[in-house]
Design a protein around this motif. Structure first.
Motif, PDB file in Angstrom:
ATOM      1  N   ARG A 190       0.805  -1.225   0.000  1.00 21.36           N
ATOM      2  CA  ARG A 190       0.000   0.000   0.000  1.00 21.36           C
ATOM      3  C   ARG A 190       0.835   1.271   0.000  1.00 21.36           C
ATOM      4  O   ARG A 190       0.473   2.247  -0.642  1.00 21.36           O
ATOM      5  CB  ARG A 190      -0.932   0.011   1.213  1.00 21.36           C
ATOM      6  CG  ARG A 190      -1.689   1.313   1.304  1.00 21.36           C
ATOM      7  CD  ARG A 190      -2.907   1.246   2.176  1.00 21.36           C
ATOM      8  NE  ARG A 190      -3.558   2.554   2.234  1.00 21.36           N
ATOM      9  CZ  ARG A 190      -4.365   2.936   3.182  1.00 21.36           C
ATOM     10  NH1 ARG A 190      -4.654   2.105   4.162  1.00 21.36           N
ATOM     11  NH2 ARG A 190      -4.911   4.122   3.154  1.00 21.36           N
ATOM     12  N   ARG A 272      -5.933 -10.287  -5.744  1.00 18.12           N
ATOM     13  CA  ARG A 272      -6.606  -9.432  -6.740  1.00 18.12           C
ATOM     14  C   ARG A 272      -8.089  -9.282  -6.404  1.00 18.12           C
ATOM     15  O   ARG A 272      -8.669  -8.215  -6.580  1.00 18.12           O
ATOM     16  CB  ARG A 272      -6.425 -10.015  -8.150  1.00 18.12           C
ATOM     17  CG  ARG A 272      -4.975 -10.030  -8.624  1.00 18.12           C
ATOM     18  CD  ARG A 272      -4.371  -8.617  -8.638  1.00 18.12           C
ATOM     19  NE  ARG A 272      -2.971  -8.605  -9.075  1.00 18.12           N
ATOM     20  CZ  ARG A 272      -1.975  -7.999  -8.438  1.00 18.12           C
ATOM     21  NH1 ARG A 272      -2.195  -7.338  -7.304  1.00 18.12           N
ATOM     22  NH2 ARG A 272      -0.753  -8.013  -8.926  1.00 18.12           N
ATOM     23  N   GLU A 275      -8.407  -6.825  -3.518  1.00 19.39           N
ATOM     24  CA  GLU A 275      -8.185  -5.439  -3.969  1.00 19.39           C
ATOM     25  C   GLU A 275      -9.431  -4.888  -4.650  1.00 19.39           C
ATOM     26  O   GLU A 275      -9.776  -3.720  -4.477  1.00 19.39           O
ATOM     27  CB  GLU A 275      -6.988  -5.378  -4.920  1.00 19.39           C
ATOM     28  CG  GLU A 275      -5.651  -5.508  -4.198  1.00 19.39           C
ATOM     29  CD  GLU A 275      -4.479  -5.701  -5.152  1.00 19.39           C
ATOM     30  OE1 GLU A 275      -3.351  -5.462  -4.723  1.00 19.39           O
ATOM     31  OE2 GLU A 275      -4.696  -6.101  -6.319  1.00 19.39           O
ATOM     32  N   GLN A 276     -10.084  -5.754  -5.427  1.00 23.29           N
ATOM     33  CA  GLN A 276     -11.331  -5.314  -6.082  1.00 23.29           C
ATOM     34  C   GLN A 276     -12.370  -4.941  -5.036  1.00 23.29           C
ATOM     35  O   GLN A 276     -13.059  -3.944  -5.152  1.00 23.29           O
ATOM     36  CB  GLN A 276     -11.900  -6.452  -6.954  1.00 23.29           C
ATOM     37  CG  GLN A 276     -11.126  -6.729  -8.226  1.00 23.29           C
ATOM     38  CD  GLN A 276     -11.304  -5.618  -9.245  1.00 23.29           C
ATOM     39  OE1 GLN A 276     -12.262  -4.868  -9.207  1.00 23.29           O
ATOM     40  NE2 GLN A 276     -10.334  -5.482 -10.144  1.00 23.29           N
ATOM     41  N   ASP A 280      -7.733  -0.002  -1.297  1.00 16.61           N
ATOM     42  CA  ASP A 280      -6.419   0.085  -0.641  1.00 16.61           C
ATOM     43  C   ASP A 280      -6.506  -0.123   0.876  1.00 16.61           C
ATOM     44  O   ASP A 280      -5.552   0.149   1.601  1.00 16.61           O
ATOM     45  CB  ASP A 280      -5.683   1.373  -1.020  1.00 16.61           C
ATOM     46  CG  ASP A 280      -6.371   2.597  -0.475  1.00 16.61           C
ATOM     47  OD1 ASP A 280      -7.369   2.453   0.257  1.00 16.61           O
ATOM     48  OD2 ASP A 280      -5.895   3.713  -0.778  1.00 16.61           O
ATOM     49  N   VAL A 282      -6.354  -2.974   1.843  1.00 18.40           N
ATOM     50  CA  VAL A 282      -5.439  -4.120   1.955  1.00 18.40           C
ATOM     51  C   VAL A 282      -4.007  -3.589   2.095  1.00 18.40           C
ATOM     52  O   VAL A 282      -3.440  -3.056   1.160  1.00 18.40           O
ATOM     53  CB  VAL A 282      -5.518  -5.034   0.711  1.00 18.40           C
ATOM     54  CG1 VAL A 282      -4.649  -6.274   0.907  1.00 18.40           C
ATOM     55  CG2 VAL A 282      -6.953  -5.414   0.413  1.00 18.40           C
ATOM     56  N   THR A 319      -5.937  -5.730   6.812  1.00 20.50           N
ATOM     57  CA  THR A 319      -6.678  -4.606   6.225  1.00 20.50           C
ATOM     58  C   THR A 319      -6.926  -3.597   7.334  1.00 20.50           C
ATOM     59  O   THR A 319      -6.952  -3.958   8.522  1.00 20.50           O
ATOM     60  CB  THR A 319      -8.034  -5.049   5.639  1.00 20.50           C
ATOM     61  OG1 THR A 319      -8.856  -5.542   6.695  1.00 20.50           O
ATOM     62  CG2 THR A 319      -7.875  -6.127   4.582  1.00 20.50           C
ATOM     63  N   GLY A 416       2.489  -9.707  -3.198  1.00 20.49           N
ATOM     64  CA  GLY A 416       1.873  -8.585  -3.922  1.00 20.49           C
ATOM     65  C   GLY A 416       2.897  -7.618  -4.492  1.00 20.49           C
ATOM     66  O   GLY A 416       2.572  -6.812  -5.371  1.00 20.49           O
TER      67      GLY A 416
END
Ligand code: 2HG
Ligand code: ZN
Length: 508
Positions: A190, A272, A275-276, A280, A282, A319, A416
């Motif tokens: 991030r 992924r 993230e969707q 952010d 995550v 998160t 990531g």
């Protein structure tokens, strides 16, 4: 263990500490010839006093061996200045006496980036540990190089801010070392690595000048960026003494989960998907194979497995949410439930409180230590394009085991970021140290050639130091090496700053 390849010293005995001839082969230049050392040491002692100067072998010993205990060096003295003016005076004296300077922070380098050799002063920044400024208005802190990372975390928390970079060695790694290696860690996903946190720098250049750029400006286009140049330079261009660093808002709540899955491919699909769904929020997504978890459970007291099912792969997910945002636990739980339905996840547990969250992170952060206690490994700190990670892993592990008689791989870390710690452990039943010594170079070449074939890097976040110098020289693009050498020669023409690290010798 390793012969020191870069500083040729010919002792010409008989005059106090002796006359020495130093050739700094790192840039292929003779640094200087014949100067007695005793007057230098006397001047340094006068300048720094007993707290800041020692030649006592007992004081020096803990700082002369790298964290992995593979390289032990030597130094004329350990100098610990308390101010930037003292650092400048030390550098000027060292230059006048043709003595090298090796800056050192917490000595947690994974590539022996701060081990001195021979006619060198070990310059510790650990006495420069003031946090000069903490500004919630500017979201900036000004920290001296010797500030310990976890102390900065605490100081930022006290003003309801965060310094958004963390790693396992946070209790001993220093700000100066983190800048000098452009450290990464577990929040790069991030917030980026150390370069991304850097808003300015104070440093002593090889001629002793103090460069002061601590205004903490977010925009400053006055040409070459010295702060960014010294970041990741491993002390080869000067001594970082302080930095202006960005702060970010403190989070109101975090959610930490330990998730079991079948493969690295599933881990990437999960990332992924999260993230969707969560954007952010995550912040952390760390891949941990069962083999790494088992080592931690074996060697680190007081740990227990988070899941009963013992999956082949795990990810540790963090998160966060700002004040007023929906509960991050509920959001992560819902996202993981979807992942479970899609067959990406086989098992999961969410930390019910801060103590459990810390316990999950403790497992992840102790992999290196557990591996060290197991007897060590041939470490690789690689990055490849993220889309190629799964194939890289699927092909390289079996190829290694076939080629090196059952050697195994513990591959963990920052999926990531495309950054894996790809560590090769000796086969069962061999004497670990002997095997590591005899296979080090050939295993390195085997792994790095495959990394190069993917367009990857042999150093994602640990730097080059002394340990990766030969492999860097072997694999790097000639244009990259030429530019590196030109920058080094321009700023440090005598090669006095941390010789034998990062910048490979030019072979003419
Ligand atoms: C980590 O991510 C560190 O834990 C250390 O970068 C990696 O020990 C290693 O190989
Ligand atoms: Zn790492």
């Amino acid at each position: 263990m390793y012969a020191h390849r870069f500083a040729l010293e010919t002792a010409m005995a008989g005059y106090g500490f002796g006359f020495e001839r130093v050739m700094n082969c790192a840039i292929g230049e003779v640094m200087s010839i014949t100067k007695p050392i005793a007057p230098l040491l006397a001047e340094l002692e006068d300048l720094l006093g007993p707290v800041g100067f020692t030649t006592d072998p007992h004081d020096l010993a803990p700082w002369l061996t790298d964290w992995r205990e593979r390289i032990t060096g030597s130094a004329l003295a350990l100098v610990s200045p308390a101010t930037v003016e003292q650092v400048s005076a030390v550098v000027k004296l060292a230059a006048a006496y043709a003595v090298a300077i090796v800056p050192q922070g917490g000595n947690t380098s994974m590539v022996a980036g701060a081990v001195p050799h021979g006619r060198a002063l070990l310059l510790s920044l650990r006495r420069m540990r003031a946090i000069r400024r903490l500004s919630p208005e500017d979201n900036v802190t000004i920290c001296e190089a010797g500030v310990i990372l976890s102390d900065l975390h605490d100081a930022a928390a006290a003003i309801d801010r965060r310094f958004p970079l963390s790693l396992g060695a946070k209790g001993s790694a220093t700000i100066g070392g983190l800048i000098s290696t452009n450290a990464g860690g577990t929040q790069v996903l991030r917030f980026g690595n150390m370069r991304a946190q850097l808003l300015g720098i104070e440093a002593v250049l090889p001629d002793g000048q103090i460069f002061s750029g601590l205004a903490g400006l977010r925009k400053d286009n006055r040409g070459y960026d010295l702060a960014q140049l010294l970041a990741g330079a491993e002390g080869t261009l000067g001594v970082v003494t302080a930095a202006a660093l960005r702060l970010v808002p403190a989070f109101a709540a975090r959610s930490v989960a330990w998730v079991g899955l079948d493969s690295p491919e599933h881990a990437l699909s999960l990332l992924r998907m999260l993230e969707q769904q969560l954007g952010d929020a995550v912040e952390g997504f760390e891949l941990v194979p069962d083999s790494a978890l088992q080592l931690v459970l074996k060697h680190i007291p007081g740990q227990r497995a988070p899941l009963a099912s013992q999956p082949a792969w795990n990810v540790l997910i963090e998160t966060t949410a700002p004040a007023g945002a929906p509960d991050p636990n509920e959001r992560l739980e819902a996202a993981l439930a979807t992942a479970f339905e899609q067959g990406l996840v086989s098992d999961a547990t969410l930390a019910a409180n801060e103590a459990q969250a810390t316990a999950l992170w403790t497992l992840r952060e102790n992999i290196s230590e557990a591996e060290r206690q197991q007897g060590g490994s041939v470490k690789h700190d690689i990055s490849v394009p993220i889309s190629q990670i799964a194939t890289f892993m699927a092909e390289t592990g079996p190829a290694l085991a076939g080629h090196f008689g059952g050697a195994s791989v513990i591959s963990f870390g920052h999926l990531g970021d495309g950054n894996l710690h790809y560590n090769v452990l000796p086969p069962e039943g061999v004497v670990a140290k002997q095997w590591l010594d005899s296979h080090w170079d050939v295993v390195n070449r085997f792994v790095h050639d495959r990394v190069s074939a993917c367009g990857g890097s042999l150093s994602a976040e640990h730097g080059i130091g002394e340990m990766k110098l030969a492999e860097f020289a072997r694999t790097a693009d000639p244009a990259r090496l030429a530019a590196l050498r030109a920058i080094k020669a321009a700023l440090d023409p005598t090669g006095m700053m941390n010789p034998g690290k990062l910048v490979p010798l030019a072979l003419n």
